[in-house]
Design a protein around this motif. Structure first.
Motif, short mmCIF file in Angstrom:
data_model
loop_
_atom_site.label_atom_id
_atom_site.label_comp_id
_atom_site.label_asym_id
_atom_site.label_seq_id
_atom_site.Cartn_x
_atom_site.Cartn_y
_atom_site.Cartn_z
N PHE A 38 0.83 -1.20 0.00
CA PHE A 38 0.00 0.00 0.00
C PHE A 38 0.87 1.25 0.00
O PHE A 38 0.66 2.17 -0.79
CB PHE A 38 -0.95 0.01 1.21
N ASP A 39 1.83 1.30 0.90
CA ASP A 39 2.71 2.47 0.98
C ASP A 39 3.44 2.69 -0.34
O ASP A 39 3.55 3.82 -0.82
CB ASP A 39 3.74 2.31 2.10
N THR A 66 2.62 1.60 -3.47
CA THR A 66 1.77 1.93 -4.62
C THR A 66 1.10 3.29 -4.48
O THR A 66 0.64 3.84 -5.47
CB THR A 66 0.69 0.85 -4.86
N THR A 67 1.07 3.84 -3.28
CA THR A 67 0.48 5.17 -3.10
C THR A 67 1.54 6.26 -2.99
O THR A 67 1.21 7.42 -2.82
CB THR A 67 -0.41 5.21 -1.83
N LEU A 113 3.74 6.54 -0.59
CA LEU A 113 3.94 6.93 0.80
C LEU A 113 5.09 6.19 1.47
O LEU A 113 5.37 6.41 2.64
CB LEU A 113 2.65 6.67 1.60
#
Length: 176
Positions: free
Chosen positions: A151-152, A154-155, A157
């Motif tokens: 998640f981090d 691909t976003t 972050l």
């Protein structure tokens, strides 16, 4: 099926184009016309391979399931072990598999087949982690850590040392 110079069949080129459009803007922009244009085929050529957008979704999900099965096999055989393999691949490398995962997650917002496919992939990875650890709670925790890394990444972050921190903590817990 016609192949490009890089060996990709027209069918794969269409699926690649469909996934890229889904990643870039979701289902709204992944129209048949847009897919045909991106794949550089006529709309008739697209419809020859996929009579509907639904047929493209189904073919994309089947291809993703095949890629997932191959990834689970690599995970089982990874020289550094399945945990490090799982964590190290929990980043967006720009691979066709990553593109398929992101595209399926876009479709999953409205399509239960995509949710089921993503669940099947997660279950495959979890099974390898659970088999490795012999502890479902620890396996699920590591899977959730991998989800967070993905998640981090691909976003946009992600902290550049996230994986180092995860390795450090899991090492201290004797979980690597």
């Amino acid at each position: 099926m016609t192949a490009r110079a890089d060996g990709a069949s027209t069918r794969d080129r269409i699926l690649d184009a469909f996934e890229m459009l889904l990643v870039e803007g979701g289902s709204r922009i992944a129209t048949l016309d847009a897919v045909a244009a991106r794949a550089e085929v006529s709309k008739g050529g697209l419809l020859y391979h996929f009579p509907s957008k639904d047929a493209m979704v189904e073919a994309m999900l089947e291809r993703l399931r095949e890629q997932g099965r191959a990834d689970v096999a690599k995970m089982r055989e990874a020289p550094a072990g399945p945990v490090l393999y799982y964590l190290e691949t929990s980043v967006d490398t720009g691979s066709a598999f990553d593109r398929g995962l992101i595209a399926a997650s876009r479709v999953a917002q409205d399509d239960p087949r995509a949710r089921e496919t993503l669940a099947e992939l997660r279950n495959g990875w979890f099974a390898v982690l659970a088999e490795h650890y012999g502890d479902d709670a620890l396996a699920r925790t590591v899977q959730l850590i991998g989800d967070g890394l993905y998640f981090d990444d691909t976003t946009g972050l992600a902290h550049k040392r996230s994986l180092d921190h995860v390795r450090d903590v899991l090492g201290r817990l004797d979980a690597l």
